[in-house]
Design a protein around this motif. Structure first.
Motif, short mmCIF file in Angstrom:
data_model
loop_
_atom_site.label_atom_id
_atom_site.label_comp_id
_atom_site.label_asym_id
_atom_site.label_seq_id
_atom_site.Cartn_x
_atom_site.Cartn_y
_atom_site.Cartn_z
N ILE B 11 70.90 4.61 49.11
CA ILE B 11 69.91 3.76 49.82
C ILE B 11 68.26 4.42 50.11
O ILE B 11 67.54 2.94 50.27
N VAL B 12 67.91 5.22 49.71
CA VAL B 12 66.91 5.95 49.07
C VAL B 12 66.19 5.39 47.94
O VAL B 12 65.52 4.80 47.43
N LEU B 13 67.55 5.76 47.19
CA LEU B 13 67.26 5.84 45.51
C LEU B 13 67.62 4.14 45.11
O LEU B 13 66.20 4.35 43.97
N ILE B 14 67.48 3.18 45.70
CA ILE B 14 68.29 2.02 45.31
C ILE B 14 66.66 1.66 45.49
O ILE B 14 66.15 1.40 43.93
N PRO B 15 65.83 1.18 46.40
CA PRO B 15 64.52 0.61 46.14
C PRO B 15 63.33 1.76 45.39
O PRO B 15 62.50 1.31 44.88
N LEU B 16 64.04 3.06 45.08
CA LEU B 16 63.02 3.83 44.90
C LEU B 16 63.09 3.49 43.34
O LEU B 16 62.16 3.36 42.08
N VAL B 17 64.27 3.55 42.70
CA VAL B 17 64.67 3.19 41.05
C VAL B 17 64.06 1.44 40.94
O VAL B 17 63.04 1.30 39.61
N GLY B 18 63.82 0.55 41.85
CA GLY B 18 63.15 -0.79 41.92
C GLY B 18 61.64 -0.91 41.95
O GLY B 18 61.07 -1.06 41.10
N MET B 19 61.77 0.60 42.71
CA MET B 19 59.70 0.53 42.60
C MET B 19 59.37 0.99 40.86
O MET B 19 58.58 0.82 40.70
N LEU B 20 59.90 1.57 41.26
CA LEU B 20 60.01 2.97 39.45
C LEU B 20 59.55 1.08 38.35
O LEU B 20 58.73 0.95 37.67
N ASN B 22 59.70 -2.09 39.13
CA ASN B 22 58.37 -2.57 38.81
C ASN B 22 57.29 -2.08 38.99
O ASN B 22 55.89 -3.17 38.23
N LEU B 23 56.33 -1.41 39.44
CA LEU B 23 55.59 -0.76 38.74
C LEU B 23 55.29 -0.29 37.59
O LEU B 23 54.13 -1.10 37.22
N PHE B 24 56.21 -0.09 36.23
CA PHE B 24 55.55 -0.11 35.63
C PHE B 24 56.09 -0.66 34.15
O PHE B 24 55.48 -1.33 33.36
N ALA B 25 56.86 -1.58 34.38
CA ALA B 25 57.29 -2.80 33.64
C ALA B 25 57.64 -3.74 34.10
O ALA B 25 57.00 -4.94 33.20
N GLY B 26 57.34 -4.06 35.67
CA GLY B 26 56.65 -4.97 36.16
C GLY B 26 55.95 -5.94 35.70
O GLY B 26 56.06 -6.89 35.16
N PRO B 27 54.53 -6.16 35.43
CA PRO B 27 53.63 -6.94 34.35
C PRO B 27 54.45 -7.52 33.37
O PRO B 27 53.76 -8.79 32.59
N GLU B 31 57.39 -12.59 36.88
CA GLU B 31 57.56 -12.74 38.31
C GLU B 31 58.79 -12.98 38.59
O GLU B 31 59.07 -12.57 39.87
N ARG B 32 59.98 -13.96 38.07
CA ARG B 32 60.98 -14.31 38.32
C ARG B 32 61.82 -12.83 38.21
O ARG B 32 62.49 -12.95 39.01
N ALA B 33 61.78 -12.11 37.44
CA ALA B 33 62.88 -11.05 36.97
C ALA B 33 61.41 -10.36 38.31
O ALA B 33 63.04 -9.40 38.77
N VAL B 34 60.42 -9.54 38.35
CA VAL B 34 60.17 -8.54 39.54
C VAL B 34 61.18 -9.18 40.99
O VAL B 34 61.46 -7.78 41.35
N GLY B 35 60.76 -10.20 41.03
CA GLY B 35 61.61 -11.16 42.32
C GLY B 35 62.35 -10.77 42.45
O GLY B 35 63.18 -10.01 43.24
N ARG B 124 52.76 -5.90 41.17
CA ARG B 124 52.89 -4.21 41.93
C ARG B 124 52.78 -4.86 44.02
O ARG B 124 53.01 -3.88 44.45
N PHE B 125 52.70 -5.78 44.14
CA PHE B 125 53.36 -5.88 45.59
C PHE B 125 54.47 -5.94 45.90
O PHE B 125 55.04 -5.17 47.13
N PHE B 126 55.52 -6.18 44.84
CA PHE B 126 57.22 -6.03 45.02
C PHE B 126 57.45 -4.40 44.98
O PHE B 126 57.97 -4.13 46.08
N SER B 127 56.33 -3.77 44.38
CA SER B 127 56.84 -2.23 44.04
C SER B 127 56.38 -1.65 45.29
O SER B 127 56.91 -0.74 45.75
N TYR B 128 54.80 -1.56 45.53
CA TYR B 128 54.96 -1.47 47.11
C TYR B 128 56.18 -1.53 48.71
O TYR B 128 56.25 -0.81 48.44
N LEU B 129 56.25 -3.02 48.84
CA LEU B 129 57.37 -3.67 50.05
C LEU B 129 59.62 -2.01 49.01
O LEU B 129 59.54 -1.44 49.93
N ASN B 130 59.00 -2.03 47.65
CA ASN B 130 60.41 -1.06 47.51
C ASN B 130 59.94 0.34 47.89
O ASN B 130 61.09 1.48 48.14
N LEU B 131 58.08 0.51 47.79
CA LEU B 131 58.26 1.95 47.98
C LEU B 131 58.27 2.39 49.42
O LEU B 131 58.04 3.34 49.86
#
Lengths: 448, 804, 100
Positions: B11-20, B22-27, B31-35, B124-131
């Motif tokens: 429950i902690v790791l999955i958002p962490l992976v999502g954050m990573l 989105n942070l590194f590959a997000g841009p 938008e669609r994939a990031v969301g 970046r917004f979504f990676s912050y939310l996941n973080l």
């Protein structure tokens, strides 16, 4: 005055005279020719010093090739005569002479004081090997002077040559005297402390150039063992031949026959006859690859009673430059009877012949064994010298190169920077470059 | 199902992976994939929370402590006997929080896909939310106060990052945003100091930070009670069986079976078999209170009760920071500078409730620290009424909601103060639903207003490539258009019907109208306060009851004022006229949350009210929480109080409708009707000025602090330290020594020696160079000279021997 | 049999003659020839000692010296040719660019 002294004096005087003439001669071509004479004299001296190989090289390479090269260069450059001697270094000639003479005097005194010839000639300590031909002892341990030289030596095998500690040589004024020295040979049954046999040996060092090698053949039975000393002749033979020495370690005397023809018994040749037990005989040099298959040991006096045929050409074979010792012995075979039986067998013990001193054979052997690496390096050196000679005499090597006259002039740093950024960094009258002013955004208070 | 608790690290790791991702590959992903990635990570966390819930209800609500395979020994100091494991606790309280955080959070993630569309820093917004998810879940799943602190600081960091998310807005907006972020950070640090002090004290007192050690029973009272009940049932069954014609060996078989069962698993109903020092902090507290205990502080020692009061007061300081209570609530209104989904998720639904969660988690402490409980009740109730009052005078749609949030958090804190822990959690859950709904609704309104504004001003060239939140589309415009100002709205009821209806539901729920969620939870708090005063002689209970009642009145009033200003009446600007309804991806979360706001109250319906308990069960949340919250208790439904509060809310709504309704929302241009009436004007302007709270702080703390800083910087540091000390003492001393070293020492001795050597070398070289004639023969003579000398030396022994 | 000493003294005499040539001759080619003479003198001593000690290694050294001398002559004469090209002379007294 003996012949060789007379020769030495003659040749020496010629060599020195040639050298002096070389120095005194005004013409370079003459100098070169005198030097050739000098080299020939030295070559003759090499011959007197037991170095025939070097003599040939000296004549062929030095007096021949190198001096031809000198002569060629002299003639090429037309430099056989020099112009006026410079008057610069008048002090040089007397100083050089004085120094050279001082050098000569010092070395001469040293040579005479050193008494080189009284240092005593080189001695060759005896080398010894042991052949196990004991009929029923099996493997044995061999000790020399209490030191084990071969553990568990099987029947029919020989140890390597062991160089014994040199016997003391007392040299008084050129007289060579060697009292010999006593060594102790002990043979034990393998792995035991009980001595089968202890035998004292008296061997001397040699001062001549002969090989000082011996073989001890241990034969007889373990209850009555015997040790026989055989002096090994390891001199090289004439062309394409090998040496063969026979030794009878069998209990009875034997003959060695060469049955040259299967059909005609009259053609058979007795190589040696009535070889008593414990004795050996050295045969004349035998051409290499002589067929020994027809040879056979027989009972003494009865050539029909063949004891052993040398019909294995892989084992019994005369090889070039090899001194072979053929020990005829009886091997004890356990055949179920209480005493067992004795089977006669000839044991070949080979050793390489020593090379001759100063000849091409010895030189070649040394060059291709001990001096292999220096020879390689010399080859590389010669290659480099070859390339170097080509490069040095190449015409353009010492031509002055065209210089790039227009050197790059160092630019001022600011010019370089402005070339990078595409605008003038320094405004006139300004001391240091500055970034363009930023739009200042003052912080606004939070709230409505 | 037994393995479900092992999922809790995920429950902690999955958002962490999502954050990573989105942070590194997000841009690069778009938008669609990031969301999708961000929302999926949140949704998977919610799924795991649901699985954990299912585990709990199928396993007698037994708490499970999970050691993740990595991070097993987190902080270990062998010499100090310190061992703080990274343990995650799955119990009814943490699962409740997980469900709220991940459930509401997932909806807000989906909503943000629509809301943040076109933002240049979408990934970046979504990676912050996941973080934020990561840290919030660390906070609620931790089994010790240190993990709580890690999560606490982490969510603070995310809050800071997201408040200042639009730091690059022009026209001073960026400054405002980043200042708001800094303000949140700094104010929270004060609270964090309190929490840290509390943690230190806890560690000193108990030697551990674990809530409960593995195997310990959180609520032994309940466990024993349940055991007794089971026994009684069993006996009753047995009694029934005696009458029945039972065979002898059948009864024997039963007893044998029981014996086997007992032998196989010893079922403890209390913690008496565990040594005191091996209990968690709460178990130890109860032991200490039973046996009496002094805490040794080296030079002095304090009674355990006093230490408990200290711990709880420090904790309260932490809670006032994170949960925005008096005196540290001032950061939360400014935090509305962040994007609206952030306001909904972090600054309304989840993060700000961390303080309440912490106090509920520490209910054993608070229950046994009466002084602190009183303070907590007063602070909570005071915050509720103060914030409710300020909300009346605000124009910004989100700011009203922010003060409302503070006020509602005050309700929860007050509930903790009067001992109504389950009521606090109940209100936390329902408030998460309807406040998230309101914020998202306001976001929808703002979104619509911006669209309408563009539409109204871009007749000729409608720029459709995106809708920047910044109003810098028209740099030549004199006055920036404020899409959040309620004075610019009005009449949005017809333009945005879905938003209007969901917003209405949220308003009614917040106002506490029957049967919406807020009614039930607020009523439970009021009833608990009243009962605490009545039965426990708790003065704080009465005071809290009175203040909260007034706050409830304010709540209904300002919410309806907002409804009137935003949705009713006629559009007051062109933007409001052209505001379109938001996209479905934003409306669906609104509808879901509206449903939850409508029905959320039924998770804890009191007994014997209109037969609802037969439909939904009675006190279900309370009974659920009881397994981990020792002092949770179900309050009896108080009909008079409920009716009174309901009547008060209705009156407030009617009053607001009378004042602001019927086209009188704004009078005299754009002024509040209350502001123009002489009798109400001073009060209203006090509310509009936010009671001069920030200004007071500025006078009391910030001003003196700034003056002190200026003194330290200008006078002490610059004038004295730099100018005087550095220049006079260091500079001049250094220069003096430098002169001394330079003139006589360096020039005279060092340079003299070096120059002398140089001159010597030059002179001798001049003499020696004549040797180099360049003529090879002179060299050769020299060599020969050397050779002769060497030969003489070598042969010297021969001569001496010859001579001797 | 001639004593080794006699050979060594002969060798020393030849060597000193070579030294004199190196020092006193001004023709570069003759200087080289004198160097060859010195090498020969050394070779003679080596061979004499090889006989004295009954070891062929001394003769091998002579062999190497000869080879190196051949290389040296090749390079030296090439140098003389190169110098002659620019200076038109083999007089070593005219070469003093290295003067300090």
């Amino acid at each position: 005055m003996t012949m060789d002294v007379a020769l030495f004096i003659t040749v020496g005087v010629v060599a020195v005279a040639a050298a002096v003439m070389m120095l005194l001669s005004e013409n370079a071509v003459h100098s070169a020719l005198f030097l050739i004479i000098n080299f020939m004299g030295v070559a003759f001296l090499y011959l007197m010093l037991d170095a025939p190989f070097l003599t040939m090289i000296q004549i062929a390479v030095y007096a021949g090739a190198i001096m031809v090269l000198f002569l060629f260069v002299i003639m090429l450059l037309g430099a056989e005569k020099l112009g006026e001697p410079t008057r610069q270094f008048r002090w040089l000639a007397p100083v050089s002479l004085a120094l050279a003479l001082a050098f000569l005097v010092i070395t001469s005194i040293a040579i005479i004081q050193g008494r080189i010839d009284l240092q005593g000639p080189a001695t060759q300590p005896p080398a010894l090997r042991v052949v196990n031909a004991l009929t029923d002892a099996g493997a044995v341990d061999v000790y020399l002077n209490g030191e084990r030289v071969a553990p568990a030596l099987p029947f029919g095998e020989a140890t390597e040559y062991t160089v014994l500690p040199a016997a003391a040589v007392v040299a008084v004024d050129g007289a060579e005297a060697d009292t010999g020295r006593e060594y102790t040979l002990t043979i034990n049954a393998a792995g035991t402390d009980t001595a089968l046999m202890t035998s004292p040996l008296v061997l001397a060092s040699r001062t001549d150039r002969q090989i000082n090698a011996y073989t001890v053949v241990a034969h007889g039975t373990s209850s009555a063992p015997q040790a026989s000393l055989v002096s090994d002749n390891l001199e090289t033979t004439d062309n394409r031949a090998g040496r063969l020495t026979l030794f009878n370690a069998f209990e009875r005397p034997v003959d060695l026959w060469n049955f040259r023809s299967e059909t005609n018994p009259d053609d058979d040749v007795a190589v040696t006859t009535d070889l008593a037990p414990g004795s050996g005989v050295e045969l004349a040099a035998i051409p290499e690859n002589t067929d020994l298959r027809a040879w056979a040991f027989t009972e003494a006096g009865n050539k029909e009673a063949v004891l052993f045929r040398l019909n294995n050409p892989e084992v019994y074979r005369i090889r070039r430059d090899e001194a072979q010792l053929l020990v005829f012995a009886g091997e004890h075979i356990a055949d179920g009877t209480e005493q067992g039986s004795i089977r006669p067998v000839a044991l070949p013990v080979a050793s390489r012949a020593a090379a001759d001193f100063g000849g091409p054979h010895g030189a070649g052997e040394l060059l291709f064994t001990r001096y292999m690496l220096p020879v390689q390096l010399l080859a590389v050196l010669l290659l480099v010298a070859m390339i170097g000679a080509i490069v040095l005499t190449h015409k353009e090597t010492f031509q002055p190169r065209r210089r790039d006259v227009r050197r790059r002039v160092a630019q001022p740093l600011t010019t370089a920077i402005s070339a990078q950024v595409g605008q003038d960094v320094l405004q006139p009258g300004e001391e240091t470059p500055r970034l363009p002013p930023q739009e200042d955004e003052q912080p606004q208070p939070v709230g409505d | 199902m037994e393995t479900f608790p092992q999922l809790v690290p995920l429950i902690v790791l999955i958002p962490l992976v999502g954050m990573l991702i989105n942070l590194f590959a997000g841009p690069r992903l778009g938008e669609r994939a990031v969301g999708i990635i961000g929302s999926t990570a949140a949704g998977l966390s919610f799924l795991i929370a649901v699985l954990l819930y299912l585990y709990l209800i199928n396993n007698d609500y037994q708490a499970v402590v999970v050691n993740p395979p990595f991070l097993n020994a987190w902080i270990t100091i062998p010499s100090g006997g310190t061992f703080i494991p990274w343990q995650m606790r799955v119990d009814t309280l943490s699962v409740t929080m997980m469900l709220v955080v991940t459930g509401v959070g997932t909806l807000i993630h989906i909503y943000a896909i629509g809301y943040m569309h076109g933002d240049p820093r979408f990934a970046r917004f979504f990676s912050y939310l996941n973080l934020f998810f990561v840290f919030m879940l660390v906070l609620v799943t931790g089994n010790n106060f240190l993990m709580m602190f890690v999560g606490w600081e982490g969510v603070g960091l995310c809050s800071y990052l997201l408040i200042g998310f639009w730091f690059d807005k022009t026209r001073g907006e960026g400054w405002k945003n980043s200042n708001a972020a800094r303000k949140a950070m700094i104010v929270n640090r004060i609270g964090d100091f309190g929490l840290l002090m509390a943690i230190f004290l806890i560690f000193w007192t108990f030697g551990t930070l674990d809530y409960f050690t593995p195997g310990e029973i959180a609520n032994p009272h309940l466990a024993e009670e349940l055991a007794h009940e089971a026994e009684a049932e069993h006996e009753a069954e047995a009694a029934g069986e005696i009458g029945a014609p039972a065979e002898g060996n059948a009864a024997e078989a039963v007893t044998e079976g029981e014996a086997e069962h007992a032998a196989a698993t010893v079922v403890y109903t209390n913690n008496d078999h565990i040594k005191t020092e091996q209990l968690g902090v709460f178990g130890q507290t109860e032991r200490f209170l039973e046996e009496g205990h002094d805490v040794d502080f080296g030079p002095f020692s304090l009674p355990f009760e006093t230490v408990l009061v200290l711990i709880t007061l420090f904790m309260l300081l932490g809670a006032t920071g994170k949960s925005a209570q008096i005196p540290l609530f001032i950061w939360l209104p400014d935090a509305m500078a962040g994007p609206t989904p952030v306001s909904a998720l972090i600054h309304a639904a989840t993060m700000v409730t961390a303080g309440v969660y912490m106090m509920v988690r520490s209910n054993v402490f608070y229950h046994n620290a009466e002084l602190t409980s009183l303070v907590v009740a007063l602070i909570g109730a005071g915050t509720a009424i103060v914030a409710g009052f300020i909300a009346i005078g605000q124009w910004d749609i989100k700011r009203v909601l922010a003060y409302s949030t503070i006020s509602q958090l005050g309700f929860m804190v007050a509930a903790v103060g009067v001992g109504a822990y389950s009521a606090a959690m109940f209100h936390l859950v329902t408030h998460a639903f309807f406040k998230a709904l309101l914020f998202l609704g306001s976001g929808s309104v703002i979104h619509g207003m911006e669209h309408g504004h563009h539409h109204a001003h871009d007749h000729a060239a409608h720029d459709d490539h995106g809708h920047m939140k910044q109003a810098d589309h028209h740099p030549d415009e004199d006055k920036p258009f404020d899409a959040q100002d309620m004075r610019n709205m009005g009449g949005l009821r017809h333009r945005m019907p879905v938003t209007f209806w969901t917003y209405l539901i949220g308003t009614l729920a917040l106002a506490g109208i029957f049967p919406f969620a807020g009614f039930w939870s607020k009523d439970e708090i009021l009833a608990d306060s009243w009962l605490a005063g009545l039965f426990d002689n708790n003065v704080g209970g009465y005071i809290a009851f009175a203040l909260l009642l007034a706050a409830a009145f304010f709540t209904a009033f300002y919410m309806w004022r907002q409804m009137e200003l935003v949705f009713f009446g006629q559009p007051r600007t062109a933007a409001a006229e052209h505001a379109p309804e938001s996209a479905p991806v934003m409306l669906v979360p609104l509808i879901v949350l509206a449903f939850l706001s409508l029905m959320g109250g039924f998770i804890n319906t009191p007994a014997n009210v209109l037969g609802l308990d037969t439909l939904f069960g009675a006190h279900r949340l309370t009974y659920f929480l009881e397994h981990s919250v020792v002092n949770a208790h179900a309050a009896e439904f108080q009909l008079p109080i409920a009716l009174g509060a309901l009547a008060l809310a209705v009156v407030a709504i009617l009053l607001a409708r009378a004042i602001y309704g019927a086209g009188h929302a704004l009078v005299e241009g754009s002024r509040d009707p209350l502001a123009v009436r002489p009798e109400t004007a001073p009060v209203w302007s006090l509310a509009n000025a936010r009671l001069y709270w920030d200004e007071t702080y500025y006078r009391l703390f910030e001003g003196p602090f700034n003056r002190l800083s200026r003194f330290l910087a200008d006078t002490l540091d610059w004038s004295f330290w730099h100018d005087y000390f550095h220049n006079v003492i260091i500079g001049k001393g250094f220069n003096g020594i430098g002169q001394l070293l330079a003139r006589p020492v360096d020039l005279g001795i060092v340079d003299g020696a070096v120059n002398g050597i140089g001159r010597l070398a030059r002179w001798s070289a001049g003499r020696l160079r004549t040797v180099q004639t360049g003529y090879v023969r002179t060299y050769a003579v020299t060599v020969l000279l050397g050779v002769v000398l060497v030969v003489v030396l070598l042969l010297l022994p021969l001569f001496t021997r010859a001579g001797g | 049999m001639v004593q080794t000493e006699a050979y060594v003294i002969l060798s020393a005499v030849l060597f000193v003659l070579g030294v004199m040539g190196v020092l006193l001759k001004r023709n570069a080619i003759l200087v080289y020839m004198s160097v060859e003479l010195m090498l020969n003198a050394a070779n003679l001593a080596l061979v004499a000692f090889a006989r004295q000690w009954n070891q062929m290694d001394g003769q091998m050294f002579v062999f190497f010296v000869m080879t190196v001398a051949a290389a040296e002559v090749a390079i030296g004469l090439a140098l003389i040719v190169a110098i002659f090209r620019t200076k038109r002379s083999t007089n070593i007294d005219q070469l003093h660019q290295m003067e300090g």
